[in-house]
Design a protein around this motif. Structure first.
Motif, PDB file in Angstrom:
ATOM      1  N   ARG A 109       0.919  -1.173   0.080  1.00 20.39           N
ATOM      2  CA  ARG A 109      -0.151  -0.023  -0.084  1.00 20.39           C
ATOM      3  C   ARG A 109       0.801   1.239  -0.049  1.00 20.39           C
ATOM      4  N   GLU A 110       1.983   1.055   0.756  1.00 18.13           N
ATOM      5  CA  GLU A 110       3.118   2.179   0.748  1.00 18.13           C
ATOM      6  C   GLU A 110       4.321   1.578   0.462  1.00 18.13           C
ATOM      7  N   THR A 111       5.161   2.121  -0.456  1.00 20.42           N
ATOM      8  CA  THR A 111       6.587   1.751  -0.547  1.00 20.42           C
ATOM      9  C   THR A 111       7.461   3.097  -0.226  1.00 20.42           C
ATOM     10  N   LEU A 112       7.928   2.814   0.969  1.00 27.70           N
ATOM     11  CA  LEU A 112       8.636   4.294   1.542  1.00 27.70           C
ATOM     12  C   LEU A 112      10.080   3.917   1.273  1.00 27.70           C
ATOM     13  N   LEU A 113      10.813   4.892   0.671  1.00 26.29           N
ATOM     14  CA  LEU A 113      12.242   5.034   0.410  1.00 26.29           C
ATOM     15  C   LEU A 113      12.972   5.703   1.530  1.00 26.29           C
ATOM     16  N   VAL A 114      13.840   5.141   2.310  1.00 23.60           N
ATOM     17  CA  VAL A 114      14.695   5.863   3.068  1.00 23.60           C
ATOM     18  C   VAL A 114      16.071   6.063   2.830  1.00 23.60           C
ATOM     19  N   VAL A 115      16.146   7.640   2.865  1.00 28.10           N
ATOM     20  CA  VAL A 115      17.400   8.093   2.208  1.00 28.10           C
ATOM     21  C   VAL A 115      18.055   8.989   3.346  1.00 28.10           C
ATOM     22  N   ASP A 116      19.264   9.100   3.184  1.00 27.75           N
ATOM     23  CA  ASP A 116      20.090  10.077   4.140  1.00 27.75           C
ATOM     24  C   ASP A 116      20.148  11.276   3.878  1.00 27.75           C
ATOM     25  N   GLY A 117      19.736  12.245   4.511  1.00 29.75           N
ATOM     26  CA  GLY A 117      19.366  13.499   4.061  1.00 29.75           C
ATOM     27  C   GLY A 117      20.668  14.195   4.094  1.00 29.75           C
ATOM     28  N   LEU A 118      21.722  13.894   4.704  1.00 34.34           N
ATOM     29  CA  LEU A 118      23.050  14.620   4.557  1.00 34.34           C
ATOM     30  C   LEU A 118      23.774  14.145   3.502  1.00 34.34           C
ATOM     31  N   THR A 119      23.215  13.344   2.488  1.00 36.48           N
ATOM     32  CA  THR A 119      23.956  13.082   1.245  1.00 36.48           C
ATOM     33  C   THR A 119      23.517  13.882   0.027  1.00 36.48           C
ATOM     34  N   ALA A 179      21.122  11.602  -2.528  1.00 37.33           N
ATOM     35  CA  ALA A 179      19.881  11.188  -2.002  1.00 37.33           C
ATOM     36  C   ALA A 179      18.791  11.291  -3.241  1.00 37.33           C
ATOM     37  N   VAL A 180      19.158  12.227  -3.942  1.00 37.25           N
ATOM     38  CA  VAL A 180      18.159  12.577  -4.981  1.00 37.25           C
ATOM     39  C   VAL A 180      18.198  11.697  -6.257  1.00 37.25           C
ATOM     40  N   ASN A 181      19.459  11.170  -6.355  1.00 37.12           N
ATOM     41  CA  ASN A 181      19.932  10.227  -7.571  1.00 37.12           C
ATOM     42  C   ASN A 181      19.275   8.971  -7.172  1.00 37.12           C
ATOM     43  N   VAL A 182      19.656   8.505  -5.818  1.00 37.88           N
ATOM     44  CA  VAL A 182      18.920   7.259  -5.384  1.00 37.88           C
ATOM     45  C   VAL A 182      17.728   7.255  -5.377  1.00 37.88           C
ATOM     46  N   ALA A 183      16.898   8.209  -5.209  1.00 36.21           N
ATOM     47  CA  ALA A 183      15.297   8.250  -5.019  1.00 36.21           C
ATOM     48  C   ALA A 183      14.787   8.192  -6.593  1.00 36.21           C
TER      49      ALA A 183
END
Ligand code: GDP
Length: 297
Positions: A216-226, A230-234
Motif C-alpha cells: 500500500r506504501e513503498t517508503l524509500l529511506v534516504v540519508d538527508g545528509l547525502t 539522495a536525489v539520485n538514489v530516489a
C-alpha cells in the motif's frame, strides 16, 4: 557557521538603497545571493536555477522595488515559494493503511537508516494510530540486520516475524503476509535488504517482494545528509520499483535541508517523514515550514 540568507540580503539591500530607488537589476543581484544560499544548503544547481527563475518573476514587481524593506520582501517571496515546492498533496503523515493487513515496503541503501526507521514508524503506528503492527526483515544476507530488527521490536513492544534460517526474501514476505492475516495485524512492514549501491540483485529482490505483497506504501529511506546523492538514489528506486513516499533521515545533522527541496522538485515524490536522531521517538511528520526555515537560515 553559514551567514543566514536574511542577513545576507539585508547587507545587499543596504548597499543598494544608498544609491536611490531599486531597479530590477538590483533585485537580480539579490537573487544571486539567494542562489548562493540555496547551493550552500545543498540544493542542486538545476533546481536552484529553476527556483530562482520563478522567484524572479514575483520579485521584480513594483511591490518589492518600491518597498522600504525590499530585503524582507524578497525573503518572504523566497520563503513562500519554498513552501509551495515542498508542500505535496495531502497530509504526509497519513499512510494508506486502511485495508488490514496493509503491507508497507521499506526500501533504501544500507546505512541510510532503514531498519531504524522501520521500527520508529512501527512504534508511531502502534502508539499514535493504535494499529497492530508486524515487522519482518528480508535482509537474508545480513543476519545481524535481521537480529537488529528483532531487538528493536522487543524494545518498542512491536512483534517481529520469527526468523527462519535459509529462507529467501520472497518466502519471508509470503510468511509475513499470512502471519499478518491470521494474526489479526492491521499493518505488516517489510524491511528489505540494503546494499551500499543500487545493483541488479537489490532491485530484482525488492521488485519480486513488491509483486508478492502489492504494498500500500513503498517508503524509500534516504540519508538527508547525502544531498544530491539522495536525489539520485530516489530517482533510481522510483524508476525501478516505484516509490510512494520518502523518509529523510539524519535531519538532526548539520545539513541544511537542501536535499528536501531537490528531492521534491526532481522526483515529484512527497517527503512523508524526517528522522531526527537515533532514538525510537526521533521521527516526525515532514513539515515544509521547518525545512524552509532551515534553508533560509
Ligand atoms: P540501515 O542499514 O539502512 O538499516 O541503517 P540503520 O537503521 O541500521 O541505521 C544506521 C545508523 O544510523 C544507526 O546507527 C542508526 O541509529 C542511525 N540513524 C538512523 N536514523 C537516524 C537519524 O534520523 N538521525 C541520526 N542521527 N542517526 C540515525
Amino acid at each position: 557557521m553559514f551567514e543566514s540568507l536574511s542577513d545576507r540580503l539585508g547587507g545587499v539591500f543596504d548597499r543598494l538603497t544608498k544609491q536611490g530607488a531599486l531597479s530590477e537589476d538590483d533585485v537580480r543581484t539579490a537573487l544571486r545571493e539567494v542562489r548562493v544560499a540555496l547551493l550552500e544548503a545543498d540544493v542542486s544547481l538545476p533546481v536552484a536555477r529553476n527556483f530562482i527563475k520563478s522567484v524572479e518573476k514575483k520579485a521584480t514587481g513594483a511591490a518589492v522595488t518600491k518597498s522600504v524593506t525590499p530585503g524582507q520582501q524578497v525573503v518572504k517571496i523566497v520563503h513562500d515559494e519554498l513552501i509551495g515546492v515542498l508542500t505535496g498533496d495531502g497530509d504526509p503523515g497519513t499512510l494508506r493503511i486502511d485495508q488490514a493487513p496493509a503491507p508497507i515496503l521499506m526500501v533504501g541503501l544500507q546505512g541510510s537508516g532503514k531498519t531504524t526507521t522501520t521500527a520508529k514508524l512501527a512504534k508511531r503506528l502502534t502508539e499514535r494510530d493504535k494499529k497492530r503492527v508486524l515487522m519482518a526483515s528480508l535482509d537474508v544476507n545480513r543476519p545481524a540486520a535481521m537480529e537488529q530488527l528483532e531487538i528493536l521490536g522487543k524494545q518498542i513492544g512491536v512483534d517481529t516475524l520469527p526468523i527462519v534460517k535459509g529462507e529467501d526474501p520472497v518466502t519471508i514476505a509470503k510468511r509475513a503476509k499470512t502471519q499478518a492475516a491470521f494474526g489479526g495485524y492491521d499493518v505488516y512492514m517489510l524491511d528489505t535488504a540494503g546494499r551500499l549501491h543500487i545493483d541488479q540483485e537489490l532491485i530484482a529482490q525488492a521488485a519480486a517482494v513488491r509483486d508478492v505483497v502489492t504494498p500500500r506504501e513503498t517508503l524509500l529511506v534516504v540519508d538527508g545528509l547525502t544531498g544530491q546523492d539522495a536525489v539520485n538514489v530516489a530517482t533510481e528506486f522510483d524508476d525501478k520499483i516505484g516509490v510512494s513516499g520518502v523518509v529523510l533521515t539524519r535531519m538532526d545533522g548539520d545539513g541544511r535541508g537542501g536535499a528536501a527541496l531537490s528531492m521534491r522538485e526532481v522526483t515529484g515524490k512527497p517527503i512523508r517523514f524526517v528522522g531526527l536522531g537515533e532514538k525510537m521517538d526521533a521521527l516526525e511528520t515532514f513539515e515544509p515550514e521547518r525545512v524552509a526555515g532551515r534553508i533560509l537560515g
